[in-house]
Design an enzyme around this catalytic site. Structure first.
Site, mmCIF file in Angstrom:
data_model
loop_
_atom_site.group_PDB
_atom_site.id
_atom_site.type_symbol
_atom_site.label_atom_id
_atom_site.label_comp_id
_atom_site.label_asym_id
_atom_site.label_seq_id
_atom_site.Cartn_x
_atom_site.Cartn_y
_atom_site.Cartn_z
ATOM 1 N N GLN A 155 41.096 -45.478 -63.302
ATOM 2 C CA GLN A 155 39.980 -44.908 -62.296
ATOM 3 C C GLN A 155 39.245 -46.121 -60.696
ATOM 4 O O GLN A 155 38.968 -46.799 -60.605
ATOM 5 C CB GLN A 155 38.205 -44.674 -62.486
ATOM 6 C CG GLN A 155 36.772 -44.352 -61.817
ATOM 7 C CD GLN A 155 37.216 -42.881 -61.590
ATOM 8 O OE1 GLN A 155 37.794 -42.165 -62.114
ATOM 9 N NE2 GLN A 155 37.033 -42.441 -60.566
ATOM 10 N N PHE A 156 40.360 -46.207 -60.093
ATOM 11 C CA PHE A 156 40.744 -46.858 -59.116
ATOM 12 C C PHE A 156 39.573 -46.933 -57.790
ATOM 13 O O PHE A 156 39.078 -48.356 -57.388
ATOM 14 C CB PHE A 156 41.938 -46.709 -58.311
ATOM 15 C CG PHE A 156 41.956 -46.079 -57.419
ATOM 16 C CD1 PHE A 156 41.202 -46.167 -55.759
ATOM 17 C CD2 PHE A 156 42.218 -44.623 -56.678
ATOM 18 C CE1 PHE A 156 41.399 -45.199 -54.972
ATOM 19 C CE2 PHE A 156 42.043 -43.515 -57.141
ATOM 20 C CZ PHE A 156 42.118 -43.968 -55.383
ATOM 21 N N THR A 157 38.573 -45.642 -57.935
ATOM 22 C CA THR A 157 37.431 -45.597 -57.273
ATOM 23 C C THR A 157 36.120 -46.422 -57.326
ATOM 24 O O THR A 157 35.444 -46.671 -56.566
ATOM 25 C CB THR A 157 37.591 -44.168 -57.334
ATOM 26 O OG1 THR A 157 36.644 -43.748 -58.240
ATOM 27 C CG2 THR A 157 38.581 -43.445 -56.550
#
Length: 147
Positions: A78-80
């Site tokens: 989950q890069f966010t």
């Protein structure tokens, strides 16, 4: 490294309508990697997640780890999690690691969890995923390797 840890009754992830990972009782993890992370961050976070005492014992106290309750983990990249919302209304993702840095660390994290004796299911790194889960408690924590 930053991980959102959510205690789950059940969780599953789909890619293009197909289930690619699914667990019953355990933890649903959203994992973010920043460009400054290395194996020491991965080691710290894997040990912390494996030993978090967030499951209830026979007295109703959160006193047991996922290993002690025989739970599984659904691990989702989950890069966010490294989205910065301080300026304007559009998040900046400049703190998130590039895929060529993040994927090997994400993979190493999952291997380390398995080395702790935990069954780990995964999402598909970099894919658009539909994640479905039931948060038990609700219990949600953030584990981070840096302050």
């Amino acid at each position: 490294m930053k991980i959102m840890v959510q205690r789950a009754k059940a969780a599953k992830v789909r890619v293009e309508g197909k289930v690619v990972g699914q667990i019953e009782r355990g933890l649903m993890l959203l994992i973010g990697v920043t460009h400054e992370d290395g194996l020491e961050d991965v080691t710290y976070c894997a040990k912390k997640v494996a030993n978090l005492r967030i499951f209830e014992d026979e007295m109703g106290k959160m006193n047991l780890s996922i290993k002690e309750v025989g739970g599984a983990i659904l691990s989702i990249s989950q890069f966010t999690l490294y989205g910065n919302t301080e300026k304007g209304n559009r998040p900046s993702y400049s703190e998130a690691a590039r895929p060529e840095v993040a994927k090997p660390l994400y993979d190493a994290f999952n291997v380390m969890l398995r080395n702790h004796g935990i069954h780990v299911e995964e999402g598909l790194f970099g894919a658009m995923m539909d994640v479905e889960f039931t948060n038990e408690g609700p219990v949600t924590l953030i584990v981070a390797s840096k302050k």
